[in-house]
Design an enzyme around this catalytic site. Structure first.
Site, mmCIF file in Angstrom:
data_model
loop_
_atom_site.group_PDB
_atom_site.id
_atom_site.type_symbol
_atom_site.label_atom_id
_atom_site.label_comp_id
_atom_site.label_asym_id
_atom_site.label_seq_id
_atom_site.Cartn_x
_atom_site.Cartn_y
_atom_site.Cartn_z
ATOM 1 N N ASP A 173 0.871 -1.068 -0.069
ATOM 2 C CA ASP A 173 -0.136 0.193 0.096
ATOM 3 C C ASP A 173 0.836 1.146 0.181
ATOM 4 O O ASP A 173 1.834 1.223 0.690
ATOM 5 C CB ASP A 173 -1.001 -0.065 1.331
ATOM 6 C CG ASP A 173 -1.859 -0.857 1.354
ATOM 7 O OD1 ASP A 173 -1.985 -1.965 0.349
ATOM 8 O OD2 ASP A 173 -2.926 -0.827 2.061
ATOM 9 N N SER A 185 9.111 3.225 5.065
ATOM 10 C CA SER A 185 9.852 3.313 3.975
ATOM 11 C C SER A 185 9.299 3.017 2.635
ATOM 12 O O SER A 185 8.312 3.417 2.208
ATOM 13 C CB SER A 185 11.236 2.719 4.281
ATOM 14 O OG SER A 185 12.163 3.322 3.587
ATOM 15 N N HIS A 203 4.550 -7.577 -0.137
ATOM 16 C CA HIS A 203 4.414 -8.717 -0.714
ATOM 17 C C HIS A 203 5.120 -8.830 -2.127
ATOM 18 O O HIS A 203 5.486 -7.718 -2.754
ATOM 19 C CB HIS A 203 2.753 -8.813 -0.816
ATOM 20 C CG HIS A 203 2.111 -8.827 0.335
ATOM 21 N ND1 HIS A 203 1.245 -9.817 1.000
ATOM 22 C CD2 HIS A 203 1.999 -8.011 1.306
ATOM 23 C CE1 HIS A 203 0.641 -9.741 2.026
ATOM 24 N NE2 HIS A 203 1.151 -8.457 2.465
#
Length: 291
Positions: free
Chosen positions: A93, A253, A150
């Site tokens: 995200d 980050s 992911h």
């Protein structure tokens, strides 16, 4: 750059980056109720955190701030939208910082600032050559975002390279004001072999990032101040499916992805600033320029 941004960048050079990050790490791991509750409540109020998608919706149930920050989402919160076999999924995200073509071995950071594949990958010219003239995408995770990373595509882990470095904050001001930002900050380079060729997923540390964890080796930073390469092909192969968790940031980050020449094509609607969600479609592999 505005005067405010210039002052912010200057301050980054003066702050003891690693000492501050270690201190934050100690507090983030604390199970002392008043410490973890105070930090969680402050963070939720400051960044407007919504726990309705999280597996744990009650903030008081998190044992530490780190557990809150790296919270897991409900199983149906991020379905795999990059569902076609050649689709490339967003690893996180966040917001697209930059994406596009790698010009020879130069990756675009911001106007007037490029950095080299050689530096980004920790000084390995052979590895850098695998991505020469390829494609890259950089995704920035803001404090309010889900902070697990992911897999963009199914692959087998070839190697990781821990590259020590600075811990500048990562945002628009530092991207515009700190040369070679992503190639000078502490980072973990993960190289995967896929059916479409090599793929790099690089987890870049930042100010107050107390560590980076992976699903295959646990916490991998901070480490001694030298490049540490781990060869995973010598042991039992580690294969991860597209959309499967790869790792997580213990605060903040950025993720940088690299693809070989003539392989990846990003969705035409994506541009710097575009919001993306993990497992959403980032683009697709194409063999138009296959050599």
């Amino acid at each position: 750059m505005s005067l405010r941004d210039k002052l912010f960048v200057t301050l980054q050079y003066l702050i003891p980056q690693h000492a501050l990050s270690r201190l934050v790490g100690i507090l983030a791991r604390s199970e002392v109720p008043w410490i973890k509750t105070t930090f969680i409540n402050m963070f939720m109020k400051r960044f407007g955190i919504d726990l309705s998608e999280a597996q744990i919706e009650d903030a008081d149930q998190f044992p530490t701030f780190n557990a809150f920050f790296t919270r897991a989402l409900k199983a149906d919160a991020r379905p795999l939208e990059a569902s076609e076999s050649n689709d490339i999924a967003s690893p996180a995200d966040g917001a697209v910082s930059q994406l596009g073509a790698i010009r020879a071995n130069q990756v675009f950071q911001a106007k007037g600032h490029d950095y080299s594949l050689y530096d980004l990958l920790g000084g390995d010219s052979a590895l850098a050559s695998e991505f020469t003239n390829g494609q890259f995408a950089t995704v920035y995770l803001s404090p309010r975002d889900y902070h697990r990373v992911h897999m963009p595509f199914t692959g087998t882990l070839r190697e990781t390279r821990y590259v020590p470095g600075d811990l500048f904050s990562v945002n628009e001001a530092t991207a515009n004001g700190v040369p070679n930002l992503f190639a000078r900050n502490e980072r973990l380079v993960c190289i995967f072999d896929t059916e479409q060729g090599p793929m790099a997923v690089i987890l870049v540390g930042a100010m107050i990032v107390a560590g980076i964890e992976t699903v295959f080796s646990g916490q991998v930073t901070p480490l001694p101040k030298q490049v540490v390469t781990t060869d995973y092909l010598r042991s039992k192969p580690i294969a991860l499916e597209k959309g499967e968790e790869l790792g997580r940031f213990l605060l903040g980050s950025t993720v940088v992805m690299l693809f070989p020449e003539g392989k990846a094509k990003f969705a035409p609607n994506l541009k710097p600033g575009s919001q993306v969600r993990v497992r959403g479609k980032l683009g697709a592999y194409t063999n138009e320029n296959k050599h």
